[in-house]
Scaffold this motif. Structure first.
Motif: not given
Length: 316
Positions: A42, A46, A49, A104, A107, A114
Motif C-alpha cells: 500500500f 499509494r 499514484r 493504477d 488502486l 479503504w
C-alpha cells in the motif's frame, strides 16, 4: 500481557505485534473483497499514484522505510506487474519507480474497501484508535526532533557515575518489598504462607515488633531489599534479601547486607542468623564473606520449607 509489563523496553516488540496484526487483518479483507494487492504494498503504490514516478531513495525517505526495504518491495511489485522501473526523464543516469496501468486500475477500485477499512478501524478501536494515530504522529515528530539513540546513550553515560545507596523502610516502598522477593522466590522456589504474611503487612510484621527493612536505590529505582527480623531478646534474623536480577554487578546485595549488620550491631544484638538454600550459591558466598558461618544442621523450628542452610553471624 507480559510485554505490557516491560513498558518502554518492549515498545518495539509491541508495535511489531500490532503492525503484524493490522497487516494480517487488512490482507484478509483484501482477499475477501477480491482486491489484487497486499497490505504491505500500500505505501509504495499509494505514494506513486499520488506523487508520481520517484526514486527508491526519495520513496524511502517519504514513507519512513529503509532504502533496502523499498527496493525489495519494488522488486515484488515489478514481478506482480504493478510497478515498472524506468529511466528518469530529467536525469537519464538514474531510474524511477512508476505505476503501471494494471497498478493504477487496481488502486482505482479500492475506494470502497479503504472506506470500509477506515470505518471498521473506528468501530473496532473506538476513541483509542484516534488517540493511537495522534500518538504515532507525536512520536514521529519527537523522534525527528530528538533522535532516540543519542538520547539513550546520554542517559547511559549519566548512569555510569551513579552509585547504589541504602534507604530505610517507608510505607510507600512496601510494594517493592513484595515485588523484589516474590521475583526470586517464584523463579527458584515458591512463595510460602510465611512469605505472604510478611509481604501483606511488612510494617506490622517486621517494623512494629522491632525489626528493620532496607532498600537499595539506584538512580531513584528500587533495585533491592532485605529485612532484619527481631526474634526477641537480642536475636535477629537476616531475611528477605532480594535484588532485581537486572541490576547485578552494582554491589546492591552487599550494601544491603552491610546495612543490616550495622543495624544489628547498633541495637546491641547478641545473635544474628539467616536461613537459605544450598542452590543459592552466589548468595551463600556473599554471606560467608560477610562473616556468616554455615551450621551443620538446619535451624530447629525453621520458618521455611525451602530452607536447608542455617548460618550464624560470627563476624568481628
Amino acid at each position: 500481557m507480559y510485554l505490557s509489563s516491560l513498558r518502554e523496553l518492549a515498545l518495539g516488540s509491541r508495535l511489531k505485534a500490532l503492525s503484524d496484526h493490522f497487516y494480517q487483518a487488512v490482507d484478509e479483507v483484501y482477499r475477501a473483497c477480491g482486491a489484487g494487492i497486499e497490505s504491505r504494498w500500500f505505501p509504495v503504490l499509494r505514494y506513486l499514484r499520488d506523487v508520481g514516478p520517484t526514486t527508491v531513495t526519495d520513496m524511502a525517505l517519504a514513507i519512513g522505510q529503509t532504502h533496502s526495504a523499498v527496493s525489495q518491495l519494488a522488486d515484488r511489485l515489478v514481478d506482480a506487474g504493478m510497478v515498472v522501473r524506468q529511466r528518469d526523464p530529467h536525469d537519464g543516469r538514474r531510474s524511477v519507480l512508476a505505476l503501471t496501468e494494471a497498478g493504477d486500475r487496481a488502486l482505482g477500485t479500492l475506494g470502497p474497501v479503504w472506506l470500509a477499512i477506515r470505518r471498521g478501524m473506528a468501530e473496532s478501536l473506538g476513541p483509542k484508535g484516534a488517540a493511537l494515530l495522534d500518538a504515532i504522529d507525536g512520536c514521529e515528530q519527537a523522534l525527528a526532533e530528538r533522535p532516540l539513540v543519542p538520547a539513550i546513550l546520554r542517559q547511559r553515560e549519566a548512569l555510569a557515575s551513579v552509585h547504589v545507596d541504602i534507604v530505610p523502610f517507608e510505607p510507600a516502598l512496601s510494594e517493592h518489598f513484595r515485588r523484589l522477593n516474590q521475583q526470586w522466590l517464584e523463579r527458584h522456589f515458591r512463595v510460602e504462607e510465611v512469605d505472604r504474611a510478611l509481604f501483606a503487612d511488612p510494617q506490622g510484621t517486621i517494623i512494629a515488633p522491632g525489626g528493620a527493612i532496607f532498600f537499595a536505590r539506584y538512580a531513584d529505582e528500587i533495585v533491592g531489599t532485605c529485612a532484619l527480623i527481631h526474634e526477641g531478646e537480642g536475636v535477629y534474623e537476616l531475611s528477605k534479601m532480594g535484588v532485581d536480577e537486572n541490576y547485578r554487578g552494582l554491589g546492591a546485595g552487599r550494601k544491603l547486607l552491610d546495612a543490616a549488620i550495622a543495624e544489628y550491631r547498633a541495637r546491641g544484638g547478641r545473635e544474628l542468623f539467616l536461613e537459605s538454600n544450598s542452590r543459592l550459591r552466589r548468595a551463600l558466598a556473599m554471606y560467608e564473606r560477610a562473616g556468616f558461618v554455615r551450621q551443620p544442621q538446619v535451624r530447629p523450628g525453621s520458618h521455611y520449607q525451602r530452607a536447608d542452610v542455617y548460618m550464624v553471624f560470627r563476624g568481628a
